[in-house]
Design a protein around this motif. Structure first.
Motif, short mmCIF file in Angstrom:
data_model
loop_
_atom_site.label_atom_id
_atom_site.label_comp_id
_atom_site.label_asym_id
_atom_site.label_seq_id
_atom_site.Cartn_x
_atom_site.Cartn_y
_atom_site.Cartn_z
N GLN A 228 0.81 -1.21 0.00
CA GLN A 228 0.00 0.00 0.00
C GLN A 228 0.85 1.27 0.00
O GLN A 228 0.49 2.27 -0.62
CB GLN A 228 -0.94 0.00 1.22
CG GLN A 228 -2.01 -1.09 1.19
CD GLN A 228 -3.00 -0.91 0.05
OE1 GLN A 228 -2.67 -1.11 -1.12
NE2 GLN A 228 -4.24 -0.57 0.40
N ARG B 249 2.01 1.77 -3.56
CA ARG B 249 0.92 2.27 -4.42
C ARG B 249 0.71 3.76 -4.20
O ARG B 249 0.52 4.52 -5.16
CB ARG B 249 -0.36 1.48 -4.14
CG ARG B 249 -0.27 0.00 -4.52
CD ARG B 249 -1.57 -0.72 -4.20
NE ARG B 249 -2.64 -0.26 -5.07
CZ ARG B 249 -3.92 -0.23 -4.72
NH1 ARG B 249 -4.29 -0.58 -3.50
NH2 ARG B 249 -4.84 0.19 -5.58
N THR C 191 -5.26 5.53 -9.70
CA THR C 191 -4.94 4.44 -8.79
C THR C 191 -3.80 3.63 -9.38
O THR C 191 -3.40 3.85 -10.54
CB THR C 191 -6.18 3.56 -8.54
OG1 THR C 191 -5.88 2.58 -7.53
CG2 THR C 191 -6.62 2.84 -9.82
N THR C 192 -3.26 2.72 -8.60
CA THR C 192 -2.14 1.90 -9.07
C THR C 192 -2.42 0.43 -8.84
O THR C 192 -3.09 0.05 -7.88
CB THR C 192 -0.83 2.27 -8.33
OG1 THR C 192 -1.05 2.19 -6.92
CG2 THR C 192 -0.39 3.68 -8.69
N PHE D 91 3.98 -2.40 -12.94
CA PHE D 91 2.88 -1.67 -12.32
C PHE D 91 2.15 -0.84 -13.36
O PHE D 91 2.71 -0.46 -14.39
CB PHE D 91 3.36 -0.80 -11.16
CG PHE D 91 4.43 0.21 -11.52
CD1 PHE D 91 4.08 1.47 -11.99
CD2 PHE D 91 5.77 -0.11 -11.37
CE1 PHE D 91 5.06 2.40 -12.31
CE2 PHE D 91 6.76 0.82 -11.69
CZ PHE D 91 6.40 2.08 -12.17
N TRP E 257 -6.63 -5.23 -9.20
CA TRP E 257 -6.83 -3.95 -8.52
C TRP E 257 -7.87 -4.08 -7.40
O TRP E 257 -7.66 -3.58 -6.29
CB TRP E 257 -7.31 -2.90 -9.52
CG TRP E 257 -7.78 -1.64 -8.87
CD1 TRP E 257 -7.01 -0.64 -8.34
CD2 TRP E 257 -9.14 -1.26 -8.62
NE1 TRP E 257 -7.80 0.35 -7.80
CE2 TRP E 257 -9.12 -0.01 -7.95
CE3 TRP E 257 -10.37 -1.85 -8.91
CZ2 TRP E 257 -10.27 0.65 -7.57
CZ3 TRP E 257 -11.53 -1.18 -8.53
CH2 TRP E 257 -11.47 0.05 -7.86
#
Length: 379
Positions: free
Chosen positions: A46, A49, A63-64, A209, A235
């Motif tokens: 997290q 990300r 978002t990633t 990613f 995701w």
């Protein structure tokens, strides 16, 4: 600062576009075993990300997603998730990695049109414009930013503007550029940007990613033809379960990547890393030309990532390669169909002093008495 003297030095520097030479700090991070289900590990995921969004100056509109495997796995994940149930991609290729996107589309049975250009040429905006005007079925535009086949840098801003003028979804392979070249993801309207742990962020291989516009990603639910490469499901799992991966993740690589991200921020972010890469590449090219080598592509199209050079007359690449390897440098062979070339990358944990030492070794090789005098560069 921690002391990493217990980490051994590398036998040689990797002058490649990835995998590349990493710091002892990054390598030290791989020495701890972690459980993929444990909250300590998921918090690392997290953190990564969130830091990727911070690095790209993005907010909650983006978002990633982290995806196991090489960068190509992440490219395939986006393509098969975005196009499996409708849509048609216009794919531009001026090198092997653009062609690879087209091959993924072909093998997955995805609707697409491929534009191919000579490897010396950047993307032709006029050709893209013409096709988008004529083919109303095209929904996505997919292309490579820095094509590592040659080191050419495609005109990102111009191409993205055309795509958005026609309201197309943009899929950008930024494998060898993100982290080393500033990209205005929001301003350019990029929907999916794809990169890898072992490129300009200077981590180690094991995952890629995707930085995605949240609105575009949400459209991909139940759309993928692949189980393991389903971008939406990956995701959703990470989003709803605090960074959990659906399948076994490369825990050591992930931990190393967090350290590499930390180094990037400490260096001053993408702007400062780009400045370092550009300085190294400029010094490399100037000295290689001094020694008689010619660049394959026009210098105005060069990226600061990797440079392709033509062989000298009576040049033996295998001999050259092992000569440099014995002195602590590993370079890349060429990947072109129309010319004999080799490539030298300058990303990774490298300094200007490293490039100067490389040039000194190349100079020794070029002027070695074993070589025919006709192949020596002239002053």
């Amino acid at each position: 600062m921690l002391d990493y003297d217990f980490i051994p030095d590398n036998d040689y520097l990797l002058l490649t576009p990835g995998p590349l030479s990493t710091s002892k700090r990054v390598r030290a991070a791989t020495l701890k075993d972690l459980c993929t289900w444990d909250e300590d590990y998921n918090e690392i995921v997290q953190d990564i990300r969130a830091k990727l969004l911070k690095l790209a100056d993005l907010n909650e509109d983006y978002t990633t997603v982290l995806m196991q495997g090489s960068g190509t796995f992440s490219v395939e994940s986006v393509l098969v998730s975005a196009l499996s149930k409708g849509g048609k991609a216009l794919i531009f290729a001026n090198g092997e990695y653009g062609k690879r996107m087209a091959k993924i589309a072909q093998m997955a049975g995805l609707h697409h049109t491929l534009i191919q250009a000579p490897e010396k040429n950047i993307i032709c905006e006029r050709e893209i414009l013409k096709i988008l005007q004529e083919d109303k079925d095209i929904t996505h535009l997919a292309f490579v930013h820095c094509e590592t086949t040659t080191g050419i840098l495609n005109p990102l801003e111009k191409v993205c503007k055309i795509a958005k003028d026609f309201n197309k979804t943009i899929i950008l392979d930024a494998m060898s550029s993100f982290g080393g070249i500033e990209v205005d993801i929001r301003g350019l309207g990029i929907d999916f940007l794809i990169s890898s742990a072992n490129k300009c962020i200077q981590g180690i291989p094991g995952f890629g990613f995707i930085i995605a516009k949240r609105e575009s990603l949400l459209k991909l639910k139940d759309n993928s033809r692949s189980l393991s490469l389903d971008l939406y499901d990956q995701w959703e799992c990470m989003e709803n379960h605090n960074g959990k991966w659906r399948f076994t993740s490369p825990t050591h690589t992930v931990r190393a990547f967090r350290e590499a991200l930390g180094e990037l921020f400490e260096e001053g972010g993408i702007k400062m890393r780009h400045a370092r890469y550009a300085t190294l590449q400029k010094n490399l090219v100037e000295n290689m030309e001094r020694l008689g080598f010619e660049c394959y592509i026009d210098k105005k199209f060069h990226s600061p990532i990797i440079t392709t050079f033509l062989y000298l007359e009576r040049f033996n690449f295998k001999s050259f390669y092992y000569f440099l390897k014995q002195r602590g440098f590993v370079i890349y062979p060429g990947k072109l169909s129309d010319a004999q070339t080799f490539r030298i990358g300058n990303i990774g944990n490298l300094t200007l002093e490293d490039i100067k030492k490389l040039i000194s070794c190349i100079e020794e090789y070029v002027w070695c008495p074993r070589r025919d005098s006709n192949s020596r560069p002239q002053n």
